[in-house]
Design an enzyme around this catalytic site. Structure first.
Site, PDB file in Angstrom:
ATOM      1  N   CYS A   2       0.857  -1.193  -0.045  1.00 23.23           N
ATOM      2  CA  CYS A   2      -0.007  -0.099  -0.153  1.00 23.23           C
ATOM      3  C   CYS A   2       0.860   1.233  -0.121  1.00 23.23           C
ATOM      4  O   CYS A   2       1.759   1.281   0.848  1.00 23.23           O
ATOM      5  CB  CYS A   2      -0.737  -0.051   1.300  1.00 23.23           C
ATOM      6  SG  CYS A   2      -1.801  -1.538   1.432  1.00 23.23           S
ATOM      7  N   ARG A  27       5.460  -0.156  -5.763  1.00 27.31           N
ATOM      8  CA  ARG A  27       5.453  -1.037  -4.722  1.00 27.31           C
ATOM      9  C   ARG A  27       4.542  -2.314  -4.564  1.00 27.31           C
ATOM     10  O   ARG A  27       4.543  -3.105  -3.738  1.00 27.31           O
ATOM     11  CB  ARG A  27       4.716  -0.040  -3.576  1.00 27.31           C
ATOM     12  CG  ARG A  27       5.678   1.059  -3.185  1.00 27.31           C
ATOM     13  CD  ARG A  27       4.908   2.039  -2.453  1.00 27.31           C
ATOM     14  NE  ARG A  27       4.730   2.064  -1.051  1.00 27.31           N
ATOM     15  CZ  ARG A  27       5.508   2.372  -0.114  1.00 27.31           C
ATOM     16  NH1 ARG A  27       6.685   2.908  -0.279  1.00 27.31           N
ATOM     17  NH2 ARG A  27       5.068   1.709   1.071  1.00 27.31           N
ATOM     18  N   TRP A  74      -2.787  -3.045  -1.369  1.00 25.42           N
ATOM     19  CA  TRP A  74      -2.298  -4.296  -1.472  1.00 25.42           C
ATOM     20  C   TRP A  74      -2.969  -5.226  -0.407  1.00 25.42           C
ATOM     21  O   TRP A  74      -2.765  -4.936   0.759  1.00 25.42           O
ATOM     22  CB  TRP A  74      -0.624  -4.323  -1.408  1.00 25.42           C
ATOM     23  CG  TRP A  74      -0.110  -5.712  -1.585  1.00 25.42           C
ATOM     24  CD1 TRP A  74       0.256  -6.260  -2.871  1.00 25.42           C
ATOM     25  CD2 TRP A  74       0.227  -6.721  -0.813  1.00 25.42           C
ATOM     26  NE1 TRP A  74       0.932  -7.453  -2.641  1.00 25.42           N
ATOM     27  CE2 TRP A  74       0.673  -7.660  -1.348  1.00 25.42           C
ATOM     28  CE3 TRP A  74      -0.046  -7.100   0.501  1.00 25.42           C
ATOM     29  CZ2 TRP A  74       1.210  -8.937  -0.863  1.00 25.42           C
ATOM     30  CZ3 TRP A  74       0.523  -8.108   1.079  1.00 25.42           C
ATOM     31  CH2 TRP A  74       0.832  -9.259   0.393  1.00 25.42           C
ATOM     32  N   ASN A 100      -1.839   2.423   5.499  1.00 25.06           N
ATOM     33  CA  ASN A 100      -0.953   1.404   5.134  1.00 25.06           C
ATOM     34  C   ASN A 100      -0.653   0.749   6.339  1.00 25.06           C
ATOM     35  O   ASN A 100      -0.396   1.406   7.360  1.00 25.06           O
ATOM     36  CB  ASN A 100       0.033   2.059   4.489  1.00 25.06           C
ATOM     37  CG  ASN A 100       1.340   1.326   4.304  1.00 25.06           C
ATOM     38  OD1 ASN A 100       1.236   0.160   4.313  1.00 25.06           O
ATOM     39  ND2 ASN A 100       2.543   1.738   3.941  1.00 25.06           N
ATOM     40  N   GLY A 101      -0.706  -0.669   6.502  1.00 27.68           N
ATOM     41  CA  GLY A 101      -0.303  -1.203   7.698  1.00 27.68           C
ATOM     42  C   GLY A 101      -1.478  -2.201   7.996  1.00 27.68           C
ATOM     43  O   GLY A 101      -2.168  -2.617   7.267  1.00 27.68           O
ATOM     44  N   GLU A 481      18.346 -17.646  -4.933  1.00 26.61           N
ATOM     45  CA  GLU A 481      17.764 -16.406  -5.657  1.00 26.61           C
ATOM     46  C   GLU A 481      17.320 -16.575  -7.145  1.00 26.61           C
ATOM     47  O   GLU A 481      16.378 -16.074  -7.647  1.00 26.61           O
ATOM     48  CB  GLU A 481      19.116 -15.323  -5.556  1.00 26.61           C
ATOM     49  CG  GLU A 481      18.976 -14.106  -6.445  1.00 26.61           C
ATOM     50  CD  GLU A 481      17.562 -13.403  -5.867  1.00 26.61           C
ATOM     51  OE1 GLU A 481      17.342 -13.720  -4.900  1.00 26.61           O
ATOM     52  OE2 GLU A 481      17.490 -12.338  -6.447  1.00 26.61           O
ATOM     53  N   LYS A 485      13.527 -15.803  -8.287  1.00 24.21           N
ATOM     54  CA  LYS A 485      13.206 -14.842  -9.464  1.00 24.21           C
ATOM     55  C   LYS A 485      12.249 -15.532 -10.601  1.00 24.21           C
ATOM     56  O   LYS A 485      11.213 -15.106 -11.000  1.00 24.21           O
ATOM     57  CB  LYS A 485      14.535 -14.641 -10.559  1.00 24.21           C
ATOM     58  CG  LYS A 485      15.425 -13.738 -10.187  1.00 24.21           C
ATOM     59  CD  LYS A 485      15.378 -12.451  -9.669  1.00 24.21           C
ATOM     60  CE  LYS A 485      14.933 -12.532  -8.122  1.00 24.21           C
ATOM     61  NZ  LYS A 485      14.598 -10.972  -7.537  1.00 24.21           N
ATOM     62  N   GLU A 488       8.748 -15.451  -8.649  1.00 20.62           N
ATOM     63  CA  GLU A 488       8.302 -14.207  -8.692  1.00 20.62           C
ATOM     64  C   GLU A 488       7.589 -13.834 -10.002  1.00 20.62           C
ATOM     65  O   GLU A 488       6.706 -13.267 -10.115  1.00 20.62           O
ATOM     66  CB  GLU A 488       9.102 -13.111  -8.209  1.00 20.62           C
ATOM     67  CG  GLU A 488       9.623 -13.186  -6.987  1.00 20.62           C
ATOM     68  CD  GLU A 488      10.678 -12.070  -6.420  1.00 20.62           C
ATOM     69  OE1 GLU A 488      11.847 -12.434  -7.192  1.00 20.62           O
ATOM     70  OE2 GLU A 488      10.599 -11.159  -5.722  1.00 20.62           O
ATOM     71  N   HIS A 504      18.610 -36.431  -0.113  1.00 26.27           N
ATOM     72  CA  HIS A 504      18.046 -36.532   1.239  1.00 26.27           C
ATOM     73  C   HIS A 504      16.548 -36.368   0.683  1.00 26.27           C
ATOM     74  O   HIS A 504      15.967 -35.725   1.889  1.00 26.27           O
ATOM     75  CB  HIS A 504      18.684 -35.522   2.164  1.00 26.27           C
ATOM     76  CG  HIS A 504      20.116 -36.230   2.459  1.00 26.27           C
ATOM     77  ND1 HIS A 504      20.446 -37.342   2.892  1.00 26.27           N
ATOM     78  CD2 HIS A 504      21.228 -35.526   2.266  1.00 26.27           C
ATOM     79  CE1 HIS A 504      21.535 -37.401   2.779  1.00 26.27           C
ATOM     80  NE2 HIS A 504      22.245 -36.236   2.646  1.00 26.27           N
ATOM     81  N   LYS A 603       6.639  -4.362  -3.856  1.00 25.90           N
ATOM     82  CA  LYS A 603       8.087  -4.048  -3.404  1.00 25.90           C
ATOM     83  C   LYS A 603       8.553  -3.792  -2.406  1.00 25.90           C
ATOM     84  O   LYS A 603       9.627  -4.208  -1.858  1.00 25.90           O
ATOM     85  CB  LYS A 603       8.195  -2.934  -4.498  1.00 25.90           C
ATOM     86  CG  LYS A 603       9.497  -2.334  -4.551  1.00 25.90           C
ATOM     87  CD  LYS A 603      10.251  -3.169  -5.948  1.00 25.90           C
ATOM     88  CE  LYS A 603      11.853  -2.901  -5.937  1.00 25.90           C
ATOM     89  NZ  LYS A 603      12.598  -3.982  -6.340  1.00 25.90           N
TER      90      LYS A 603
HETATM   91  C1  G6P Z   1       9.667  -7.961  -1.195  1.00 30.37           C
HETATM   92  C2  G6P Z   1      10.159  -7.492  -2.729  1.00 30.37           C
HETATM   93  C3  G6P Z   1      11.462  -8.643  -2.899  1.00 30.37           C
HETATM   94  C4  G6P Z   1      12.404  -7.923  -1.694  1.00 30.37           C
HETATM   95  C5  G6P Z   1      11.781  -8.172  -0.336  1.00 30.37           C
HETATM   96  C6  G6P Z   1      12.611  -7.671   0.716  1.00 30.37           C
HETATM   97  O1  G6P Z   1       9.080  -9.201  -1.218  1.00 30.37           O
HETATM   98  O2  G6P Z   1       9.170  -8.218  -3.697  1.00 30.37           O
HETATM   99  O3  G6P Z   1      11.807  -8.395  -4.023  1.00 30.37           O
HETATM  100  O4  G6P Z   1      13.807  -8.836  -1.893  1.00 30.37           O
HETATM  101  O5  G6P Z   1      10.508  -7.811  -0.184  1.00 30.37           O
HETATM  102  O6  G6P Z   1      12.658  -6.264   0.429  1.00 30.37           O
HETATM  103  P1  G6P Z   1      13.901  -5.376   0.914  1.00 30.37           P
HETATM  104  O7  G6P Z   1      13.527  -4.047   0.385  1.00 30.37           O
HETATM  105  O8  G6P Z   1      13.922  -5.055   2.088  1.00 30.37           O
HETATM  106  O9  G6P Z   1      15.242  -5.577   0.208  1.00 30.37           O
END
Ligand code: G6P
Length: 608
Positions: A2, A27, A74, A100-101, A481, A485, A488, A504, A603
């Site tokens: 949000c 965001r 959101w 927001n929150g 990582e 990706k 996501e 395992h 974000k």
């Molecule tokens: C969200 C984003 C990710 C990010 C994570 C941590 O899940 O979609 O891309 O890695 O938050 O965010 P930060 O701003 O703390 O790195």
């Protein structure tokens, strides 16, 4: 997640608010709404989906507003819908607010209001706040706000307007960021300074539980005891960035391509080749403090945690300091033991991730020193930390993090080098390490130039629904990582796994329908990894290898090979992860996914 944006002044409040919301789009959100005061009455519009839908709707309404609050939502409480979108109102529709929150005790509050005959129109926790303030309102809106706040549990940033006060916005911040921009006879309120920095750089950050009454020409801030407090404004030094995708189809692709420059920025002025070490102007810990560090705790979420994990391997390996990399949401509930000689490194691209901030506050309360790695000036984490190393990656708009990851790893490498040189590392080894760092931008460039090959492989494998990403040692966090990706942005189930652990259990899933992306660039464990990949091949698994130039061993095993330039093990994750970013991007594109704003993701995750 949000985002709040508000405006008060003589200009077109709707236009400014819609543009402000567009700057908060990155965001992640599912709906958007706006409210203002016209002819003494609250007017509003909400739409499900993109801000452009809201923009079209308000254009039809022909609103002429000079005060407006708006929000991108959101969904947390109640599904994404027009009804659940913000703003929310009290029963008499005299006030509107955006939030927001999360209000954690909203269920109990809602029940008690319902018992008193209040009718709710939405499923949100936010409407409870609007209804409560409305119920307390007896002609003094600030009083009603202050009577309501002690009843709320949770985290909240709120902007509120009331039709009896057409010349003011009330803003409340409790464990959720909110910043006020002060212009000439106008003011802005937002979750992120970037959204109004083109209008003003003079800002006031609201701290925990402060309440602000914002007028075009006046700002008053109150503490929880309703006492007015003196707040000093600050000047932002960030640039007003007109974010553009340039010639790229998506921000995510642009940001993947930004990486050579982002790495150069991260390195710039931060190393001393002659002494084979690194130094940071902004690091305000003295040498003794750094020499006394006996333990390091790295805290982060998501991609930042993967960078932190990588940093932990490196710091232990090179600086010989025991390091723990913890997921902030888990760590904060562990009642951590913090000794005097522990340094905490909190990593966050946005500087607003609620769990990371909460963990940092818990550790600060226990006396720990906090070093932040962050990309956003003025963010909550930067303000909480004792010292910050900025990523200098430039604004990252795509929801999935790409260039911030590379910058985080580069800065962790420089920090490792500095700590190692203060301890056991020789000058020559330090100089070699630096040379490898300096080669990185060109090496990334060469991978980007190989995009067509990666795209061809992506097209061939885009229809698979399950993937493994395997690596050992430094390639293990890289495999986490890479898999993230793909989850996501392509919405494909992908498991990052330490290759040696496959047997395992997970190997039971390997068959011709589950390709494995093998991250091979770790010399120390290379032979072991090849054996693990043979086990995959023996079970009809397909192998897409990301392997260093000159790696012959992989040729007999892999179905596909994507070559990366050779580097030292400590940095090899960067070229490998860049390949996984491109692979995920092209697979997502082939499947028609919403790459820059993937479904359900945000974000900046500003709730627990
Ligand atoms: C969200 C984003 C990710 C990010 C994570 C941590 O899940 O979609 O891309 O890695 O938050 O965010 P930060 O701003 O703390 O790195």
């Amino acid at each position: 997640m949000c985002g709040i944006f508000g405006y008060i002044g003589s200009r077109d409040a709707v236009k400014i608010a819609i543009n402000g919301l567009k700057k908060l789009e990155y965001r992640g959100y599912d709906s958007a709404g706006i409210a203002g005061i016209k002819d003494g009455k609250i007017v509003s519009a909400k739409e499900l989906g993109k801000i452009t839908a809201l923009e079209k709707e308000v254009a039809k309404m022909n609103l002429d507003l000079h005060v407006a609050i708006s929000q991108t939502r959101w969904a947390t409480h109640g599904k994404p819908s027009k009804i659940n979108a913000h703003p929310h109102f009290d029963a008499t529709h005299q006030l509107a607010l955006v939030h927001n929150g999360i209000i954690e005790n909203y269920e109990a509050l809602r029940t008690s209001l319902k018992d008193k005959g209040v009718h709710f129109v939405s499923d949100t926790d936010t409407e409870v706040v609007a209804q409560l303030i409305g119920a307390h309102y007896k002609g003094d809106i600030l009083k009603a706000v202050f009577e309501t706040l002690p009843l709320l549990k949770g985290a909240y940033a709120i902007a509120l307007i009331h039709q009896d006060y057409p010349d003011q916005i009330i803003a409340i911040s409790h464990n959720a960021p909110l910043v006020i921009g002060i212009g000439e006879n106008e003011a802005f309120i937002s979750s992120d300074t970037h959204s109004f920095v083109a209008h003003t750089r003079e800002v006031v950050f609201l701290e925990n539980s402060e309440v602000a009454v914002i007028k075009a020409d006046k700002l008053e801030v109150f503490n929880t005891a309703l006492e007015q407090i003196e707040k000093k404004s600050e000047q932002l030094s960030i640039e007003a960035i007109e974010s553009s995708k340039g010639n790229y189809e998506h921000y995510t692709l642009k940001e993947i391509h930004d990486q050579p420059q982002a790495v150069r920025n991260a390195l710039s002025g931060r190393f001393l080749q002659e002494y084979g070490t690194a130094s940071f102007d902004s690091l305000n810990f003295d040498v003794n403090e750094l020499l006394n560090v006996k333990r390091i705790l790295i805290l982060a979420c998501g991609t930042s945690w993967h960078a932190g994990y990588m940093g932990a391997y490196m710091l232990e390996d090179k600086a010989r300091i025991p390091v723990q990399a913890e997921i902030a949401s888990e760590f904060r509930y562990k009642n951590p033991i913090v000794q005097n000689d522990t340094l905490v490194i909190a990593i966050s691209q946005s500087g607003e991730t609620a769990d990371t901030i909460a963990a940092v506050r818990e550790l600060k309360a226990k006396g720990a020193k906090i070093l932040a790695l962050c990309n956003v000036e003025g963010s909550t984490l930067v303000r909480e930390a004792d010292s910050t190393l900025f990523l200098r990656a430039g604004q990252e708009i795509g929801v999935c993090s790409t260039k911030a990851f590379t910058s985080q790893v580069v800065i962790l490498s420089l920090f490792t080098l500095m700590m190692a040189r203060m301890r056991h590392m020789s000058k020559q080894d330090g100089q070699e390490f630096l040379k490898a760092l300096e080669r990185l931008p060109d090496q990334i460039d060469s991978i980007l130039k190989n995009s067509a090959h990666i795209e061809a492989i992506a097209k061939k494998y885009a229809h698979y629904e399950n993937f493994f990403y395997l690596g050992r040692h430094y390639m293990y966090p890289a495999s986490l990582e890479g898999a993230l990706k793909l989850k996501e942005i392509a919405y494909i189930n992908a498991n990052g796994y330490p290759a040696g652990e496959m047997k395992h259990g997970p190997i039971a899933l390997i068959n011709e329908n589950c390709p494995t992306v093998a991250l091979c660039s770790n010399n120390l464990t290379h032979e072991k990894l090849l054996s693990n990949l043979m086990e995959v091949k023996s079970r009809n698994g397909l192998v897409i290898a990301i392997a260093e130039e000159g790696d012959k061993g992989i040729e007999k095993i892999a179905d596909e090979i994507i070559r990366v330039p050779a580097t030292i093990d400590e940095l090899a994750c960067i070229p490998a992860v860049v390949v996984t970013q491109l692979l995920a991007y092209f697979i997502a594109k082939e499947r028609g996914a919403d790459i820059d704003q993937p479904r359900n993701l945000a974000k900046a995750v500003t709730v627990e």
